[in-house]
Design an enzyme around this catalytic site. Sequence first.
Site, PDB file in Angstrom:
ATOM      1  CB  THR A 133      -1.925  -6.413  -6.744  1.00 45.26           C
ATOM      2  OG1 THR A 133      -1.378  -5.811  -7.924  1.00 45.26           O
ATOM      3  CG2 THR A 133      -1.429  -5.657  -5.536  1.00 45.26           C
ATOM      4  CG  ASP A 160      -0.416 -11.110 -17.727  1.00 48.85           C
ATOM      5  OD1 ASP A 160      -1.222 -10.759 -18.601  1.00 48.85           O
ATOM      6  OD2 ASP A 160      -0.390 -10.633 -16.569  1.00 48.85           O
ATOM      7  CG  HIS A 161       0.819  -7.513 -19.704  1.00 50.49           C
ATOM      8  ND1 HIS A 161       0.065  -6.575 -20.379  1.00 50.49           N
ATOM      9  CD2 HIS A 161       0.184  -7.713 -18.518  1.00 50.49           C
ATOM     10  CE1 HIS A 161      -0.977  -6.214 -19.632  1.00 50.49           C
ATOM     11  NE2 HIS A 161      -0.937  -6.909 -18.499  1.00 50.49           N
ATOM     12  CG  ASN A 211      -5.406 -10.834 -16.373  1.00 51.62           C
ATOM     13  OD1 ASN A 211      -6.060 -11.786 -16.780  1.00 51.62           O
ATOM     14  ND2 ASN A 211      -4.503 -10.213 -17.109  1.00 51.62           N
ATOM     15  CG  HIS A 270      -5.231  -7.066 -18.176  1.00 51.44           C
ATOM     16  ND1 HIS A 270      -3.908  -7.424 -18.224  1.00 51.44           N
ATOM     17  CD2 HIS A 270      -5.842  -7.755 -19.166  1.00 51.44           C
ATOM     18  CE1 HIS A 270      -3.722  -8.294 -19.210  1.00 51.44           C
ATOM     19  NE2 HIS A 270      -4.887  -8.503 -19.812  1.00 51.44           N
ATOM     20  N   GLY A 271      -6.158  -5.980 -14.105  1.00 53.84           N
ATOM     21  CA  GLY A 271      -6.233  -5.169 -12.899  1.00 53.84           C
ATOM     22  C   GLY A 271      -7.367  -5.591 -11.981  1.00 53.84           C
ATOM     23  CG  HIS A 327      -1.820  -3.807 -14.649  1.00 54.12           C
ATOM     24  ND1 HIS A 327      -1.735  -3.175 -15.872  1.00 54.12           N
ATOM     25  CD2 HIS A 327      -2.213  -5.070 -14.890  1.00 54.12           C
ATOM     26  CE1 HIS A 327      -2.048  -4.053 -16.824  1.00 54.12           C
ATOM     27  NE2 HIS A 327      -2.345  -5.207 -16.260  1.00 54.12           N
TER      28      HIS A 327
HETATM   29  P1  13P Z   1      -3.554  -6.638 -10.580  1.00 54.49           P
HETATM   30  O1  13P Z   1      -2.142  -6.836 -10.108  1.00 54.49           O
HETATM   31  O2  13P Z   1      -4.023  -5.243 -10.437  1.00 54.49           O
HETATM   32  O3  13P Z   1      -4.488  -7.646 -10.022  1.00 54.49           O
HETATM   33  O4  13P Z   1      -3.519  -6.879 -12.187  1.00 54.49           O
HETATM   34  C1  13P Z   1      -3.075  -8.098 -12.666  1.00 54.49           C
HETATM   35  C2  13P Z   1      -3.083  -8.098 -14.141  1.00 54.49           C
HETATM   36  O5  13P Z   1      -3.942  -7.527 -14.763  1.00 54.49           O
HETATM   37  C3  13P Z   1      -2.024  -8.852 -14.813  1.00 54.49           C
HETATM   38  O6  13P Z   1      -2.005  -8.637 -16.179  1.00 54.49           O
END
Ligand code: 13P
Length: 279
Positions: A228, A81-82, A225, A203-204, A174
């Site tokens: 959190t 990821d990223h 994704n 994402h997020g 995120h």
């Molecule tokens: P969250 O932590 O907001 O769920 O986002 C995760 C994410 O997008 C990882 O790339």
Amino acid sequence: MLVSLKDVIDLAEKGNFAIPAFNVYNTETVMGVAKAAEELRAPVIIQVYPRLLNDEVGYYLCPAIVAAAKKATVPICFHLDHGPSEMEVQKALRWGATGIMYDGSVLPFEENAENTKHIVDICNAVDVSVEGELGHIGSVNDEAMDEFTDPNEAAEFVKRTNVVCLAVLIGNAHGHYKKPPKLDIERVKAIREATGNIPLVLHGGSGIPDEEVKAAISAGVRKMNIGTDVCCAFADGTKEVLDDPNRSLAVDIFMKHPIESVKKLAMEKIRLVGADQKA
Ligand code: 13P
């Protein structure tokens, strides 16, 4: 079974649902996600942030992810990821990743496209597919996040890079949102149309209202994704067990509860994105 990013994205595209991509941090979070996927017969992505590859955690965690995916009877992709640079990408490939995200979203368009294409070439040489990002998806604490992904730029980016899916900025961020976000669903549709239906990545995913998630999937999001929420499920489960005066002191026994807590969260998200019974 351990499968490539393209394999799971193709499944989602054909079935009009999204693959849940869970960020993991330790063996227990891997176990919780793998158990949920197995129980609901769901294809999933298990992904790691690059910082985990840059310290010693990766030496222990990556083999555990690969083992969990190989043991599973449902398709599981092990994804970076990223990834910020070729170094992390090379590390992830060496650890057996079957999907790579390269994130050049803070760079000017030309540089992002050029770097992403380079990573796609490296990864395709070893049969690994790549997710790109256009429109920088920051954190919920960022001041402004209004440079949403432009559909025409997205079309040019996809044509030049050959990514299999694209992360876009459409009102997401995120972390835990201060107020529930409203996603720009019309933009999702416009990006899909301009790009010839490139599978999109949201994402997020922690804290986006269910109706917004469903609308985004109907419009063309094919991977969501969740990071959190995995952390919170694990932390809450651990706290509950530590608060229990009768708990076992044996770590493997008291960790069963946080694993269950992650599994429960993963099952909720699998159902939300429509990935259950799609393996
Ligand atoms: P969250 O932590 O907001 O769920 O986002 C995760 C994410 O997008 C990882 O790339």
